[in-house]
Design an enzyme around this catalytic site. Structure first.
Site, mmCIF file in Angstrom:
data_model
loop_
_atom_site.group_PDB
_atom_site.id
_atom_site.type_symbol
_atom_site.label_atom_id
_atom_site.label_comp_id
_atom_site.label_asym_id
_atom_site.label_seq_id
_atom_site.Cartn_x
_atom_site.Cartn_y
_atom_site.Cartn_z
ATOM 1 C CB VAL A 295 -0.947 0.036 1.218
ATOM 2 C CG1 VAL A 295 -1.957 -1.086 1.137
ATOM 3 C CG2 VAL A 295 -0.158 -0.029 2.520
ATOM 4 C CD GLU A 296 4.101 2.437 3.587
ATOM 5 O OE1 GLU A 296 4.938 3.364 3.642
ATOM 6 O OE2 GLU A 296 3.969 1.594 4.494
ATOM 7 C CG MET A 297 7.289 3.719 -1.944
ATOM 8 S SD MET A 297 8.932 4.149 -1.308
ATOM 9 C CE MET A 297 9.826 4.419 -2.827
#
Length: 366
Positions: free
Chosen positions: A142-144
């Site tokens: 859900v980030e990078m």
């Protein structure tokens, strides 16, 4: 860990008699408030205990910090959530990452400024260092959302990066995921922001206004310093909701680590890092101070039974008046620090061998 709660101390009176600057400085230091050293040699002992900082590594780390190609989409860099132009945060309640996904636990992005002083990283304290922390967001879906392999392929496919790694670490350097992320952490170690508060504790008696000094004394006498202490004014793991339940506790459902401990956020540059709390649900700083007075209490842990890992928790209630809140808020102005000058780097060009961004509708697992 066995914790017994014993209410032993009386409620403090609201009358705060302002100490002289000299006695207030002594009082602050006795309560474990530690200034950022003025001498570079002393500062380096704290931020660079292993002697890894060099000009070449810091500059390379800065480039990688701003490098969006470390993300699967080639859009998201470390600076996306920890924007150095915005107090080291993103200014939204919950972090937004890959495919515009909001953090599923509604976690707010903490500031990267002065993170080198934290004893633990992440709200649940799962990382002991900046080097370890830097690995997480890059890989988090859900980030990078990038794999180690993809990150390594992207960087090693760009000749300029290979050249810079050799200059920073020697011609035989192994450019792998750990080296890439630890280099980012090297840059982050330099993001220190000394403030007027530090000048005051270092002996400059007029660095704080009378109102700010009164706020500092209120901050100490009301027990805020129990958790917000040390050089970071936070950054350690502490119990939360010791007095009452946090009013937005159900937003995201985050409760801390396995022992219900949550990392105490730094108060440095706190005026610039709204919204507040781990789920970013409070926007006004005075409201955040008021909520802490209702939710938390001053306390100390005393090891009473080392064999059984037992502790006694002495609790003293905090009752913050409107005047107390105003005083503490005034003190927080003195925590705005001088940030290092950051020149946005020119990043090297990709090549034909550089892995392309994943198409929006792709199902690739790379």
């Amino acid at each position: 860990m066995r914790i017994s709660k014993i209410i032993t101390l009386p409620i403090l009176t609201t009358a705060i008699l302002l100490s002289s600057p000299t006695s207030l400085i002594e009082k602050a230091k006795k309560n474990d408030l530690i200034p950022i050293p003025t001498k570079r040699a002393e500062l380096l002992k704290i931020i660079d205990p292993k002697g890894v900082l060099t000009k070449e590594r810091v500059e390379l780390g800065k480039m990688l910090y701003f490098e969006p190609r470390l993300s699967k989409s080639s859009l998201i860099s470390c600076n996306w959530c920890h924007n150095l132009a915005l107090g080291g945060v993103d200014g939204v309640p919950k972090a937004i990452g890959h495919h515009w996904s909001g953090n599923p636990r509604h976690i707010n992005s903490p500031t990267v400024y002065n993170a080198v002083f934290f004893k633990r990283q992440f709200w649940d304290g799962r990382s002991p260092s900046l080097e370890d922390q830097a690995k997480g967001p890059v890989q988090a879906g859900v980030e990078m959302a990038a794999s180690k392999k993809l990150v390594e392929e992207r960087i090693k496919s760009i000749p300029k990066y290979v050249e810079l790694f050799k200059k920073a670490y020697g011609k035989n350097v192994k450019i792998d995921f750990d080296k890439i992320t630890s280099t980012i952490a090297i840059f982050e170690r330099t993001l220190v922001t000394p403030s007027r508060y530090d000048e005051f504790l270092n002996g400059k008696k007029d660095a704080l206004s009378k109102k700010e000094q009164k706020g500092l004394e209120t901050f100490i006498d009301k027990g805020c310093v129990t958790c917000h202490k040390g050089i970071a004014l936070g950054g350690d793991m502490q119990p939360f909701e010791l007095r009452n339940k946090y009013k937005y506790r159900d937003v995201g459902g985050f409760r801390g680590d396995s022992k219900n401990m949550i990392k105490v956020p730094t108060l440095r540059n706190i005026t610039q890092t709204a919204p507040y709390f781990h789920n970013g649900m409070i926007w006004k700083l005075k409201d955040a101070i008021k909520e802490m007075g209702l939710v938390q209490v001053g306390y100390k842990l005393e090891d009473k039974d080392k064999k059984n890992d037992g502790f006694t928790l002495d609790i003293k209630p905090i009752n913050l008046t409107k005047s107390d809140i105003d005083n503490i808020r005034e003190f927080f102005n003195s925590l705005d620090g001088k940030k290092p000058k950051i020149v946005y780097p020119e990043l090297p060009q990709s090549t034909d061998k550089t892995p392309k961004p994943e198409p929006e509708n792709s199902t690739s697992k790379k």
